[in-house]
Structure formats: structure tokens, C-alpha cells
Design a protein around this motif. Sequence first.
Motif, PDB file in Angstrom:
ATOM      1  N   TRP A 211      24.498 112.151  -1.228  1.00 15.14           N
ATOM      2  CA  TRP A 211      24.100 110.801  -1.606  1.00 15.14           C
ATOM      3  C   TRP A 211      25.097 109.765  -1.069  1.00 15.14           C
ATOM      4  O   TRP A 211      24.709 108.725  -0.541  1.00 15.14           O
ATOM      5  CB  TRP A 211      24.011 110.727  -3.129  1.00 15.14           C
ATOM      6  N   LEU A 212      26.371 110.095  -1.168  1.00 13.52           N
ATOM      7  CA  LEU A 212      27.396 109.194  -0.629  1.00 13.52           C
ATOM      8  C   LEU A 212      27.293 109.100   0.893  1.00 13.52           C
ATOM      9  O   LEU A 212      27.525 108.033   1.470  1.00 13.52           O
ATOM     10  CB  LEU A 212      28.784 109.664  -1.044  1.00 13.52           C
ATOM     11  N   ASP A 213      26.952 110.203   1.557  1.00 17.49           N
ATOM     12  CA  ASP A 213      26.741 110.158   3.009  1.00 17.49           C
ATOM     13  C   ASP A 213      25.596 109.211   3.360  1.00 17.49           C
ATOM     14  O   ASP A 213      25.662 108.459   4.331  1.00 17.49           O
ATOM     15  CB  ASP A 213      26.418 111.552   3.550  1.00 17.49           C
ATOM     16  N   MET A 214      24.518 109.245   2.558  1.00 18.72           N
ATOM     17  CA  MET A 214      23.392 108.362   2.779  1.00 18.72           C
ATOM     18  C   MET A 214      23.806 106.907   2.599  1.00 18.72           C
ATOM     19  O   MET A 214      23.469 106.037   3.408  1.00 18.72           O
ATOM     20  CB  MET A 214      22.247 108.721   1.820  1.00 18.72           C
ATOM     21  N   ILE A 215      24.571 106.648   1.538  1.00 17.17           N
ATOM     22  CA  ILE A 215      25.044 105.283   1.295  1.00 17.17           C
ATOM     23  C   ILE A 215      25.904 104.808   2.465  1.00 17.17           C
ATOM     24  O   ILE A 215      25.772 103.674   2.941  1.00 17.17           O
ATOM     25  CB  ILE A 215      25.832 105.226  -0.028  1.00 17.17           C
TER      26      ILE A 215
END
Length: 296
Positions: A211-215
Motif C-alpha cells: 500500500w505504501l508502494d502504491m502511495i
Amino acid sequence: MTENHPTPVTVIGLGSMGAALAEAFVQAGHPTTVWNRTAAKAAPLIAMGAGHAEAIEDAVAASPLIITCLTTFEDTRLALEPAVKSLPGRALVTLNSGSPVGARDTAAWAVGHGARFLAGAVKNVPSAVGAPDTLLYYSGDKTVFEEFETTLKVLGGDTVHLGEETDLAALYEMAVGAILLPALVGFFQGAAAVQARGLEANSMVRFAGKWLDMIKSLLPVYAKEIDSGDYADAASSVNLFLAGAAHDEALAKETNVDTAWLAPLHDLVRRAAEAGHGDDSISALTEVLRKPARQA
């Protein structure tokens, strides 16, 4: 200095980050002098080969490059006050937290005492000091950065000079650092919710990382929208986030997790919708965060 004659360095402040900085210099072969108000903290570094100065005056006098890693700019000035007679001609590099005004005040104080000044920030945890991809950025006297760049890169391979304005590193430190606490509290909230179902927080680490990679991948998109002021192409709209507030309330009731910290964020989203940004990209929150210019 040359590779065969590494620059002597003094590190002032031996908390977890300061100790990591000093250790990196010692391991890289730099003659390293350390000082800390509580002298016992120097013992592990002395065992590695660092020199220890009992008095801060001696610590400053020992090296042309002085690295301070104290809590605030004010702490730095107070610690160095007894050593001001040794500052002229030396390069003072601060690696502490603080506001842009604190950086400007410290720059004026340092230059007023004859030092050359560079403010900096380590954008990682102590264990990452010295790694090729660890980011440090600096601002202030560019001649200091150019003269000691090789030495400073011992602390991290991604080393950047932001500009001559002494407060730029502090500005970016706070601007980028603003991301940290909301992101962490979001993870902690999720961990509490997962544990409420009898599951381990560790079970969500992989998914949170994705999720942090997506952000991270969205940051250039949002930055472009903010810089242009064009929020019309909304992959995720303000209204979408507004609708999500109800889901947070439902989760709070089901898991008995306190989500009160989200109330100001929900209020910000609501105000953005009321200001006409409902169908705009969520990056339009930037417009709500800006306070109107004070009337003359």
C-alpha cells in the motif's frame, strides 16, 4: 583531505543517531573526536577507536569539521556556547530537528562567531547511516559542502545540497517529515483492528508495504496537480474520501478501536467538498490547507 589523509571530524551529541554518525566516520578511517554531555555514552565509540574530548572546547578545537546531532537548534547553540572561541574558520554542520527560523538563527549565530555553516538532515533511521541509498540533504554555505562532500557521503550515499539558503534543509525536513506520524498512526490503528480479531499485527506488514508502494507511485501525480493547480483529472476524488469516513466509524464500533485522531482529517475533506472540490482530485486538499494571505 586526500584518501590517505581522511578529514578529522568531531561529532557532538551521542544519542542513537549521533553515535551512528560517529561510528560511520570511525569505520571509514576518519580521525573522529566525540563529545557528549553524558560522557559514558562515548565508551563504545572509544573502544572502536574514536578520541574522546572531556571538554567541548577541546572537541571543537580537534577538527576542521564539526558535526552536531543534538535535539534542537537551541540545544546546539547552548552546547557550543563555551567553545565559541574555537569556532572561527571551522565548518559547523548541524544534523538536528527544528524549524526554518531555528536554522536561520543558528546560521547567524555560527557565522557571527566566525564559523562556516551548513544545516542538514538525515532522512533515515540510525541503522541506515552509511548505506549507499541513505538520504541526507544540506543547505547553506556551498563551499563547505563542496570541500567536505566526500567526507559527508560517509554518512549516506544519497547526499544533496539544496541551496545556499540556510533554512532549506529544515524546511524540507519538516515538509517531508509531516508524512511520518499520520502514516504510522494509520498503521497502528490497523494493527489494533487486526488484533481485535485475534490476528497478529505482523500479518498485515506485507500488505501495508504494498500500500505504501502504491502511495509512493502517486506522489509525482499529486505533485504535478498541486504545482499546476489543476485537480480536474481525479483518479481518487474528495467525495470518494468523504464517503469513506463512514467506513472508519463502522470499523471503530466493530473493533472498539479509537479513531478520534481521524476527525480533523475527515473535517478537512468535508471542508474541501464544501469549497467546491468534491469532484476534484484528493490533492485539492492542498488548497484548503493554505491559509489566505493576511490583508495588509
